[in-house]
Design a protein around this motif. Structure first.
Motif, PDB file in Angstrom:
ATOM      1  N   UNK A   1       0.833  -1.195   0.000  1.00  5.04           N
ATOM      2  CA  UNK A   1       0.000   0.000   0.000  1.00  5.04           C
ATOM      3  C   UNK A   1       0.872   1.251   0.000  1.00  5.04           C
ATOM      4  N   UNK A   2       0.274   2.371  -0.337  1.00  7.13           N
ATOM      5  CA  UNK A   2       1.018   3.634  -0.315  1.00  7.13           C
ATOM      6  C   UNK A   2       1.428   3.993   1.109  1.00  7.13           C
ATOM      7  N   UNK A   3       0.646   3.568   2.076  1.00  7.01           N
ATOM      8  CA  UNK A   3       0.998   3.836   3.471  1.00  7.01           C
ATOM      9  C   UNK A   3       2.299   3.143   3.849  1.00  7.01           C
ATOM     10  N   UNK A   4       2.443   1.883   3.432  1.00  2.00           N
ATOM     11  CA  UNK A   4       3.671   1.135   3.722  1.00  2.00           C
ATOM     12  C   UNK A   4       4.847   1.748   2.976  1.00  2.00           C
ATOM     13  N   UNK A   5       4.634   2.103   1.701  1.00  2.00           N
ATOM     14  CA  UNK A   5       5.715   2.696   0.911  1.00  2.00           C
ATOM     15  C   UNK A   5       6.141   4.032   1.510  1.00  2.00           C
ATOM     16  N   UNK A   6       5.179   4.828   1.935  1.00  2.00           N
ATOM     17  CA  UNK A   6       5.505   6.121   2.545  1.00  2.00           C
ATOM     18  C   UNK A   6       6.343   5.917   3.804  1.00  2.00           C
ATOM     19  N   UNK A   7       5.968   4.938   4.611  1.00  2.00           N
ATOM     20  CA  UNK A   7       6.733   4.641   5.819  1.00  2.00           C
ATOM     21  C   UNK A   7       8.152   4.231   5.463  1.00  2.00           C
ATOM     22  N   UNK A   8       8.284   3.431   4.422  1.00  2.00           N
ATOM     23  CA  UNK A   8       9.597   2.974   3.983  1.00  2.00           C
ATOM     24  C   UNK A   8      10.483   4.152   3.569  1.00  2.00           C
TER      25      UNK A   8
END
Length: 226
Positions: free
Chosen positions: A173-180
């Motif tokens: 998800x974009x949330x996981x990618x943003x966190x990364x």
């Protein structure tokens, strides 16, 4: 038979003979994890490693208030947990299934017996650990490169280099990618939209197609120079 087939497809275990592969398979088992389930948790004893066969796994550290930091993502065909296993210690972080995940779990006991007999296998494991270290170093570098544009451009170019294609399957998800990337989800979405409007990338469902790699390289370089 399924375990043998999986082991036969992994470059990591190419040095093994058929007999050795059968012995290792006896110490393996297939495991499935539903989305959000932990494969292992920080502080647990590392008695084995996982080979991801389906889905994506995020390696995370949790703050006391529950906030998580994504250290890296592990996709199909890659291993997870081998460093802690070889140290005969505990896991330094947690591994959580991003979606439904299937793995081949390799027990430390079975693998150590073969490594003792087959030094070439030990060298291959060392190479895999070195690659993981480079990936982690890249993640740290991305987080330190200027603003959202530089971080996103660097990440996309890195994934393009690894995959050897202009179409990138995010798988998270974009949330996981943003966190990364060390960004807020809204910031990532805005920057991705800007890349689309500028003709640098094109969104195709869960895929991102790179349309102007040269421009992305310029953006990544600008971020690195800041």
């Amino acid at each position: 038979m399924e375990k043998l087939e999986v082991l036969g497809t992994l470059p990591l275990f190419e040095p093994l003979s058929s007999a050795e592969r059968e012995r290792l398979a006896d110490g393996c088992r297939m495991r499935t994890f539903a989305r959000g389930t932990a494969l292992f948790r920080e502080g647990e004893r590392a008695d084995g490693m996982h080979v991801v066969l389906r889905g994506v796994v995020k390696v995370v550290r949790f703050a006391p208030d529950g906030r998580e930091t994504v250290l890296h993502l592990v996709r199909k065909g890659n291993t997870i947990g081998e460093a802690a296993m070889f140290q005969r210690g505990t896991f330094p972080a947690s591994a959580v299934a991003v979606d439904d995940v299937e793995t081949l779990y390799v027990s430390a006991e079975a693998l150590f017996a073969l490594v003792t007999e087959n030094p070439e296998l030990a060298l291959r494991m060392l190479a895999a650990l070195s690659l993981r270290l480079r990936m982690f170093a890249h993640k740290l570098a991305v987080q330190g490169q200027g603003g959202a544009a530089g971080r996103l451009a660097t990440y996309l170019l890195h994934r393009r280099q690894i995959g050897g294609a202009d179409v990138i399957r995010l798988g998270v998800s974009r949330e996981v990618l943003a966190n990364l990337l060390g960004l807020a989800r809204e910031t990532l979405s805005r920057q991705l939209s800007r890349f689309v409007e500028a003709g640098l990338v094109e969104l195709k469902g869960k895929d991102i197609a790179i349309r102007d790699a040269a421009a992305l390289r310029d953006i990544a370089s600008e971020g690195a120079d800041r």
